[in-house]
Write a protein that holds these residues in place. Structure first.
Motif, short mmCIF file in Angstrom:
data_model
loop_
_atom_site.label_atom_id
_atom_site.label_comp_id
_atom_site.label_asym_id
_atom_site.label_seq_id
_atom_site.Cartn_x
_atom_site.Cartn_y
_atom_site.Cartn_z
N HIS A 22 3.27 31.92 91.10
CA HIS A 22 1.88 32.16 90.80
C HIS A 22 1.10 30.88 91.41
N GLN A 23 1.71 30.12 92.12
CA GLN A 23 0.94 29.02 92.74
C GLN A 23 -0.47 29.12 93.00
N ALA A 24 -0.58 29.98 93.80
CA ALA A 24 -2.00 30.55 94.34
C ALA A 24 -3.10 30.69 93.37
N SER A 25 -2.51 31.39 92.26
CA SER A 25 -3.52 31.70 91.26
C SER A 25 -3.64 30.31 90.26
N ILE A 26 -2.58 29.45 90.07
CA ILE A 26 -2.84 28.34 89.35
C ILE A 26 -3.92 27.27 89.99
N LEU A 27 -3.73 27.40 91.30
CA LEU A 27 -4.36 26.25 91.99
C LEU A 27 -6.11 26.87 92.07
N GLU A 28 -6.26 27.92 91.44
CA GLU A 28 -7.71 28.38 91.43
C GLU A 28 -8.45 27.67 90.27
N ALA A 29 -7.62 27.13 89.34
CA ALA A 29 -8.05 26.29 88.20
C ALA A 29 -9.07 25.15 88.77
N ASN A 30 -10.12 24.86 88.03
CA ASN A 30 -10.84 23.65 88.52
C ASN A 30 -11.29 22.97 87.26
N ASN A 31 -10.69 23.06 86.22
CA ASN A 31 -10.97 21.98 84.80
C ASN A 31 -9.76 22.31 84.07
N PHE A 32 -9.70 21.42 83.11
CA PHE A 32 -8.50 21.08 82.29
C PHE A 32 -8.43 22.61 81.33
N LEU A 33 -9.29 23.19 80.79
CA LEU A 33 -9.25 24.52 80.10
C LEU A 33 -8.77 25.58 80.86
N GLU A 84 -5.38 27.97 80.80
CA GLU A 84 -5.46 29.39 80.78
C GLU A 84 -4.64 30.31 81.63
N LYS A 85 -4.53 29.40 82.93
CA LYS A 85 -3.66 29.74 83.91
C LYS A 85 -2.18 29.98 83.65
N PHE A 86 -1.77 29.19 82.78
CA PHE A 86 -0.33 29.11 82.34
C PHE A 86 0.05 29.96 81.10
N ILE A 121 13.67 14.48 71.01
CA ILE A 121 13.88 13.83 72.34
C ILE A 121 14.49 14.81 73.45
N GLY A 122 15.25 15.91 73.18
CA GLY A 122 15.85 16.56 74.18
C GLY A 122 14.79 17.60 74.98
N LEU A 123 13.64 17.91 73.89
CA LEU A 123 12.85 18.74 74.45
C LEU A 123 11.69 18.25 75.11
N LYS A 124 11.47 16.68 74.77
CA LYS A 124 10.40 15.81 75.36
C LYS A 124 11.26 15.70 77.04
N THR A 125 12.54 15.40 76.95
CA THR A 125 13.04 14.93 78.23
C THR A 125 13.18 16.16 78.89
N ASP A 126 13.35 17.33 78.85
CA ASP A 126 13.39 18.56 79.54
C ASP A 126 11.96 18.91 80.12
N THR A 163 3.49 19.26 78.11
CA THR A 163 3.75 19.77 76.60
C THR A 163 2.68 20.71 76.15
N LEU A 164 1.75 20.91 76.68
CA LEU A 164 0.59 21.62 76.31
C LEU A 164 0.57 23.14 77.00
N VAL A 165 1.23 23.16 78.28
CA VAL A 165 1.45 24.33 78.66
C VAL A 165 2.70 24.76 78.87
N VAL A 166 3.90 24.17 78.54
CA VAL A 166 5.24 24.67 78.60
C VAL A 166 5.97 24.34 77.19
N GLY A 167 5.52 23.76 76.28
CA GLY A 167 6.03 23.27 75.14
C GLY A 167 6.66 24.34 74.34
N ARG A 168 5.88 25.51 74.42
CA ARG A 168 6.42 26.60 73.53
C ARG A 168 7.39 27.66 74.40
N TRP A 169 7.17 27.34 75.69
CA TRP A 169 8.29 28.26 76.58
C TRP A 169 9.83 27.52 76.25
N PHE A 170 9.91 26.00 76.01
CA PHE A 170 11.25 25.41 75.75
C PHE A 170 11.26 25.74 74.05
#
Length: 338
Positions: free
Chosen positions: A275-286, A290-292, A197-202, A229-236
């Motif tokens: 890295h906002q500018a780079s992330i915003l180049e993404a145009n689909n889920f995958l 990948e940007k993250f 629950i702590g991980l999900k909360t953060d 959770t897909l892109v930052v789960g492992r970070w935390f």
């Protein structure tokens, strides 16, 4: 069935860094990628030596400033133990760790730990079974002791990497155990409990902070239905281990032990905002996913000095009161979904 002979790939030449991790032979160590890094470390070591001579380690603005600039390796274990409260806990319970190792074996706990031990840092020469001594044995003891200490959590995937890093720094089983307890009990509580629950909360808190501070990225995530959770789960869950370079992770942990888990939000927000500018180049889920992955590599994270300066400037103000309110709201929202 016929066997097919495969052409074996040529063995890669590697070098081993000061922590035992193998690196490609041609790559420059992170410390050499920073201009005059050696002299910086020497100057910091002299300042720390003067700070610690004849005085107790106490919380102060000066101590906070010194820690943010990095704790020299020779003092890191000492400072982590004191500022986290682990040293005091160890001194109050002098025989506790040994008693935990002498408890009756929990077969389920031991099997779970053994499954992950061989997967822990396969690129680190000290954690190989063939090493003499192998840190696998000490790591096993720490995780068994913690499982006996905290029956509710027992063992959870990710704890092996956390304990492994602590062991690399302290080179001491008992100290690593008490630091692990400080992390799990106080700094990132409920990250490793059965409900996580702590991980999900953060993770939800981070999504709200991104909405406040980097709204274009938040909108992109919603547009492509990417769960945080897909892109930052492992970070935390791994506190940036195997995500960022070793030297950078240790610098983050210097601040984590002193300032608490708010530091993890600063790191995540810096990576996203920078890295906002780079992330915003993404145009689909995958492409978003990948940007993250891409933003955790490159010059910014390899230069630990610059990166640590960035995490305390790039995200702007991040009051603890704001984090606390967001955690309360996020937890209530998650509880309502369960």
């Amino acid at each position: 069935m016929e066997t097919v002979e495969l052409c074996s790939a040529p063995e890669r030449e590697t070098r081993t860094d000061q922590y035992g991790f193998e690196q490609p032979a041609g790559s420059a160590p992170p410390r050499e990628q920073v201009s005059d890094y050696g002299s910086v470390l020497r100057r910091r070591a002299i300042k720390w030596r003067k700070l610690l001579q004849g005085s107790r380690v106490e919380r102060s603005l000066k101590m906070k400033r010194y820690i943010r600039k990095g704790i020299p390796n020779e003092y890191r274990s000492l400072i982590w133990m004191i500022v986290s409260g682990a040293q005091a806990q160890m001194e109050r319970n002098p025989a506790y760790y040994k008693k935990l190792l002498e408890m009756e074996e929990d077969t389920k706990l031991i099997d779970a730990i053994k499954t992950d031990i061989n997967r822990t840092f396969p690129d680190n020469v000290h954690f190989r079974r063939t090493a003499n001594p192998s840190l696998q044995d000490a790591l096993f003891n720490i995780l068994v002791a913690y499982g006996n200490h905290n029956k509710i959590i027992g063992y959870c995937q990710g704890m092996n990497f956390i304990a492994g890093y602590l062991l690399i720094v302290t080179k001491d089983e008992e100290k690593s155990f008490w630091l692990l307890d400080a992390l799990i009990a106080k700094i990132v509580p409920d990250f490793y409990c059965p409900t996580m629950i702590g991980l999900k909360t953060d993770q939800e808190v981070l999504s709200q902070l991104v909405r406040m501070k980097v709204p274009a990225v938040a909108a992109l995530m919603e547009k492509h239905n990417v769960m945080w959770t897909l892109v930052v789960g492992r970070w935390f869950i791994c506190l940036f281990i195997d995500i960022l370079p070793v030297e950078t992770v240790l610098r983050i942990w210097d601040c984590l032990f002193y300032e608490g888990s708010k530091v993890t939000f600063r790191v995540a927000l810096t990576l996203i905002k920078y890295h906002q500018a780079s992330i915003l180049e993404a145009n689909n889920f995958l492409a978003v996913c990948e940007k993250f992955k891409e933003i955790t590599h490159g010059a910014l994270v390899k230069d630990c000095h610059v990166f640590m300066q960035k995490i305390f400037s790039e995200p702007g103000r991040l009051p603890l009161a704001t984090i606390t309110k967001l955690r309360e709201w996020s937890r209530a929202t998650i509880d309502g979904q369960i």
